[in-house]
Design a protein around this motif. Structure first.
Motif, PDB file in Angstrom:
ATOM      1  N   LEU A 121       0.834  -1.200   0.000  1.00  0.00           N
ATOM      2  CA  LEU A 121       0.000   0.000   0.000  1.00  0.00           C
ATOM      3  C   LEU A 121       0.869   1.249   0.000  1.00  0.00           C
ATOM      4  O   LEU A 121       0.584   2.228  -0.703  1.00  0.00           O
ATOM      5  N   GLY A 122       1.971   1.216   0.787  1.00  0.00           N
ATOM      6  CA  GLY A 122       2.878   2.355   0.817  1.00  0.00           C
ATOM      7  C   GLY A 122       3.507   2.619  -0.532  1.00  0.00           C
ATOM      8  O   GLY A 122       3.618   3.770  -0.964  1.00  0.00           O
ATOM      9  N   ARG A 123       3.927   1.554  -1.240  1.00  0.00           N
ATOM     10  CA  ARG A 123       4.531   1.736  -2.572  1.00  0.00           C
ATOM     11  C   ARG A 123       3.507   2.289  -3.555  1.00  0.00           C
ATOM     12  O   ARG A 123       3.828   3.155  -4.375  1.00  0.00           O
ATOM     13  N   ASP A 124       2.274   1.782  -3.488  1.00  0.00           N
ATOM     14  CA  ASP A 124       1.229   2.261  -4.402  1.00  0.00           C
ATOM     15  C   ASP A 124       0.943   3.740  -4.179  1.00  0.00           C
ATOM     16  O   ASP A 124       0.797   4.512  -5.132  1.00  0.00           O
ATOM     17  N   GLU A 125       0.848   4.133  -2.903  1.00  0.00           N
ATOM     18  CA  GLU A 125       0.548   5.534  -2.601  1.00  0.00           C
ATOM     19  C   GLU A 125       1.731   6.424  -2.951  1.00  0.00           C
ATOM     20  O   GLU A 125       1.547   7.552  -3.442  1.00  0.00           O
ATOM     21  N   LEU A 126       2.968   5.939  -2.711  1.00  0.00           N
ATOM     22  CA  LEU A 126       4.151   6.705  -3.091  1.00  0.00           C
ATOM     23  C   LEU A 126       4.152   6.946  -4.601  1.00  0.00           C
ATOM     24  O   LEU A 126       4.400   8.074  -5.059  1.00  0.00           O
ATOM     25  N   ALA A 127       3.857   5.916  -5.369  1.00  0.00           N
ATOM     26  CA  ALA A 127       3.823   6.052  -6.831  1.00  0.00           C
ATOM     27  C   ALA A 127       2.752   7.047  -7.266  1.00  0.00           C
ATOM     28  O   ALA A 127       3.006   7.937  -8.099  1.00  0.00           O
ATOM     29  N   ALA A 128       1.561   6.923  -6.695  1.00  0.00           N
ATOM     30  CA  ALA A 128       0.463   7.812  -7.072  1.00  0.00           C
ATOM     31  C   ALA A 128       0.764   9.256  -6.678  1.00  0.00           C
ATOM     32  O   ALA A 128       0.449  10.198  -7.421  1.00  0.00           O
ATOM     33  N   PHE A 129       1.390   9.428  -5.523  1.00  0.00           N
ATOM     34  CA  PHE A 129       1.699  10.775  -5.044  1.00  0.00           C
ATOM     35  C   PHE A 129       2.743  11.435  -5.940  1.00  0.00           C
ATOM     36  O   PHE A 129       2.602  12.616  -6.306  1.00  0.00           O
ATOM     37  N   LEU A 130       3.781  10.704  -6.309  1.00  0.00           N
ATOM     38  CA  LEU A 130       4.808  11.269  -7.188  1.00  0.00           C
ATOM     39  C   LEU A 130       4.213  11.663  -8.536  1.00  0.00           C
ATOM     40  O   LEU A 130       4.517  12.738  -9.076  1.00  0.00           O
ATOM     41  N   ARG A 131       3.358  10.797  -9.084  1.00  0.00           N
ATOM     42  CA  ARG A 131       2.741  11.131 -10.369  1.00  0.00           C
ATOM     43  C   ARG A 131       1.857  12.379 -10.246  1.00  0.00           C
ATOM     44  O   ARG A 131       1.896  13.273 -11.102  1.00  0.00           O
ATOM     45  N   ALA A 132       1.057  12.431  -9.191  1.00  0.00           N
ATOM     46  CA  ALA A 132       0.139  13.557  -9.011  1.00  0.00           C
ATOM     47  C   ALA A 132       0.890  14.868  -8.861  1.00  0.00           C
ATOM     48  O   ALA A 132       0.503  15.891  -9.443  1.00  0.00           O
ATOM     49  N   ARG A 133       1.977  14.857  -8.082  1.00  0.00           N
ATOM     50  CA  ARG A 133       2.728  16.099  -7.889  1.00  0.00           C
ATOM     51  C   ARG A 133       3.475  16.501  -9.146  1.00  0.00           C
ATOM     52  O   ARG A 133       3.598  17.682  -9.463  1.00  0.00           O
ATOM     53  N   ARG A 134       3.991  15.522  -9.895  1.00  0.00           N
ATOM     54  CA  ARG A 134       4.670  15.843 -11.155  1.00  0.00           C
ATOM     55  C   ARG A 134       3.696  16.454 -12.145  1.00  0.00           C
ATOM     56  O   ARG A 134       4.003  17.449 -12.827  1.00  0.00           O
ATOM     57  N   GLU A 135       2.500  15.873 -12.226  1.00  0.00           N
ATOM     58  CA  GLU A 135       1.500  16.348 -13.193  1.00  0.00           C
ATOM     59  C   GLU A 135       0.893  17.686 -12.794  1.00  0.00           C
ATOM     60  O   GLU A 135       0.277  18.359 -13.618  1.00  0.00           O
ATOM     61  N   ALA A 136       1.070  18.085 -11.528  1.00  0.00           N
ATOM     62  CA  ALA A 136       0.511  19.354 -11.068  1.00  0.00           C
ATOM     63  C   ALA A 136       1.417  20.542 -11.388  1.00  0.00           C
ATOM     64  O   ALA A 136       1.008  21.696 -11.233  1.00  0.00           O
ATOM     65  N   GLN A 152       5.819   3.411 -10.895  1.00  0.00           N
ATOM     66  CA  GLN A 152       5.090   2.175 -11.197  1.00  0.00           C
ATOM     67  C   GLN A 152       4.988   1.259  -9.980  1.00  0.00           C
ATOM     68  O   GLN A 152       4.566   0.105 -10.105  1.00  0.00           O
ATOM     69  N   ALA A 153       5.357   1.773  -8.827  1.00  0.00           N
ATOM     70  CA  ALA A 153       5.221   1.053  -7.551  1.00  0.00           C
ATOM     71  C   ALA A 153       6.000  -0.256  -7.534  1.00  0.00           C
ATOM     72  O   ALA A 153       5.571  -1.229  -6.913  1.00  0.00           O
ATOM     73  N   ARG A 154       7.153  -0.254  -8.215  1.00  0.00           N
ATOM     74  CA  ARG A 154       7.989  -1.443  -8.141  1.00  0.00           C
ATOM     75  C   ARG A 154       8.712  -1.493  -6.788  1.00  0.00           C
ATOM     76  O   ARG A 154       8.664  -0.558  -6.003  1.00  0.00           O
ATOM     77  N   ASP A 155       9.365  -2.599  -6.529  1.00  0.00           N
ATOM     78  CA  ASP A 155       9.984  -2.824  -5.223  1.00  0.00           C
ATOM     79  C   ASP A 155      11.276  -2.030  -5.119  1.00  0.00           C
ATOM     80  O   ASP A 155      12.385  -2.561  -5.205  1.00  0.00           O
ATOM     81  N   VAL A 156      11.131  -0.719  -4.932  1.00  0.00           N
ATOM     82  CA  VAL A 156      12.269   0.193  -4.811  1.00  0.00           C
ATOM     83  C   VAL A 156      12.072   1.013  -3.538  1.00  0.00           C
ATOM     84  O   VAL A 156      10.983   1.550  -3.300  1.00  0.00           O
ATOM     85  N   ARG A 157      13.108   1.098  -2.716  1.00  0.00           N
ATOM     86  CA  ARG A 157      13.020   1.902  -1.493  1.00  0.00           C
ATOM     87  C   ARG A 157      14.025   3.038  -1.591  1.00  0.00           C
ATOM     88  O   ARG A 157      15.225   2.850  -1.391  1.00  0.00           O
ATOM     89  N   VAL A 181      16.052   8.393 -15.238  1.00  0.00           N
ATOM     90  CA  VAL A 181      14.649   8.302 -15.663  1.00  0.00           C
ATOM     91  C   VAL A 181      14.100   6.923 -15.333  1.00  0.00           C
ATOM     92  O   VAL A 181      12.960   6.780 -14.874  1.00  0.00           O
ATOM     93  N   ASP A 182      14.916   5.882 -15.537  1.00  0.00           N
ATOM     94  CA  ASP A 182      14.465   4.522 -15.244  1.00  0.00           C
ATOM     95  C   ASP A 182      14.113   4.368 -13.772  1.00  0.00           C
ATOM     96  O   ASP A 182      13.115   3.714 -13.427  1.00  0.00           O
ATOM     97  N   TYR A 183      14.901   4.992 -12.894  1.00  0.00           N
ATOM     98  CA  TYR A 183      14.627   4.897 -11.462  1.00  0.00           C
ATOM     99  C   TYR A 183      13.296   5.560 -11.125  1.00  0.00           C
ATOM    100  O   TYR A 183      12.481   5.022 -10.358  1.00  0.00           O
ATOM    101  N   LEU A 184      13.057   6.727 -11.716  1.00  0.00           N
ATOM    102  CA  LEU A 184      11.803   7.431 -11.462  1.00  0.00           C
ATOM    103  C   LEU A 184      10.617   6.638 -12.001  1.00  0.00           C
ATOM    104  O   LEU A 184       9.557   6.574 -11.362  1.00  0.00           O
TER     105      LEU A 184
END
Length: 286
Positions: free
Chosen positions: A5-20, A61-66, A53-56
């Motif tokens: 859930l944390g990875r999914d929300e982190l991914a969604a938050f990064l996308r939302a802030r980038r798109e804003a 995409q909520a992959r297993d990256v910390r 870019v690959d890391y971002l």
């Protein structure tokens, strides 16, 4: 929060802030022509944050990256996040939120509230237990603390370094032990505060009692309780206290005292009368 859930929300938050954001928000030139990409491109954010870019992409995409705390800070800067948003991003990434800058001024509403609460004694402290403001009743109860230099208006300096407070607290051991445990709880979130470090050093050098309590490493935040005192002008006073924290600045504490019994209520009322008389005398001498 689960890891997934944390990875999914982190991914969604990064996308939302980038798109804003738009290029001009981060000092980039405007794009020529229509763009199908809302907000900033991943390439632009990656360059600003100093990551690939690959890391971002993997983060979004909520992959297993910390990401490390340093990467999270870089992303926060690149996305122009507010302090609240930065704390949110750090938490999602599994890190402790960074220290906030300590407020230099008390919000106007809190200042006004001190007066509105009167005649109940009330004061505002910061994480160092500096008394930033107190209403008339609290100032009178604490031996006219507002007459002291601002640098001396500190709960711990009062307890350990100010001889006027010897015998003031009936349950002194509980009061001072609780104050030191409270400071220890605050210290862990402000370990880089040089003013706090200097205060602790001053107290350790000036009071073996403080040093003993500090080295015991007791940690506790007391948000309510009773406090019996013996005031030199009105005698015994016992108050029940509550500690309130403004959401907008969690380093501030609004502390309100209420008389615990009829005798204490009468004593506080008498303190208020003495304080008003003092003010009238002061006006006549000006």
């Amino acid at each position: 929060m689960s890891t997934r859930l944390g990875r999914d929300e982190l991914a969604a938050f990064l996308r939302a802030r980038r798109e804003a954001l738009v290029p001009s928000d981060v000092g980039l030139p405007p794009r020529i022509g229509a763009s199908r990409t809302p907000g900033l491109r991943r390439e632009e954010v990656a360059a600003l944050a100093g990551v690939s870019v690959d890391y971002l992409v993997r983060l979004e995409q909520a992959r297993d990256v910390r990401p490390s705390a340093q990467v999270v800070r870089s992303l926060s800067n690149a996305l122009k996040l507010s302090s609240d948003q930065t704390g949110y991003l750090f938490t999602l990434a599994g890190h402790r939120a960074p220290e906030r800058a300590t407020a230099q001024q008390i919000p106007t509403g809190i200042h006004q509230l001190l007066g509105d609460i009167a005649p109940l004694p009330a004061m505002v402290l910061n994480h160092r237990l500096d008394i930033l403001a107190a209403n008339e009743t609290m100032a009178a109860l604490l031996l006219d603390i507002d007459d002291r230099p601002a640098s001396e208006r500190n709960v711990l300096r009062m307890c350990f370094l100010d001889k006027r407070f010897d015998g003031f607290y009936e349950a002194r051991d509980d009061v001072v032990r609780g104050a030191v445990a409270d400071l220890r709880a605050a210290w862990v979130n402000h370990s880089h505060d040089e003013v706090l470090a200097a205060l602790i050093d001053e107290l350790e050098r000036g009071s073996s009692e403080f040093s003993r309590f500090w080295q015991s490493r007791e940690v506790a935040v007391r948000n309510r309780g009773d406090k019996p005192m013996r005031h030199p002008l009105v005698g015994p006073v016992t108050v029940t206290f509550d500690v309130l924290t403004p959401l907008g600045d969690p380093d501030l504490r609004l502390i309100v005292y209420r008389p615990a019994d009829a005798r204490s209520r009468s004593a506080l009322n008498e303190l208020g009368r003495l304080r008003r008389r003092r003010g009238e005398r002061h006006l006549r001498t000006i």
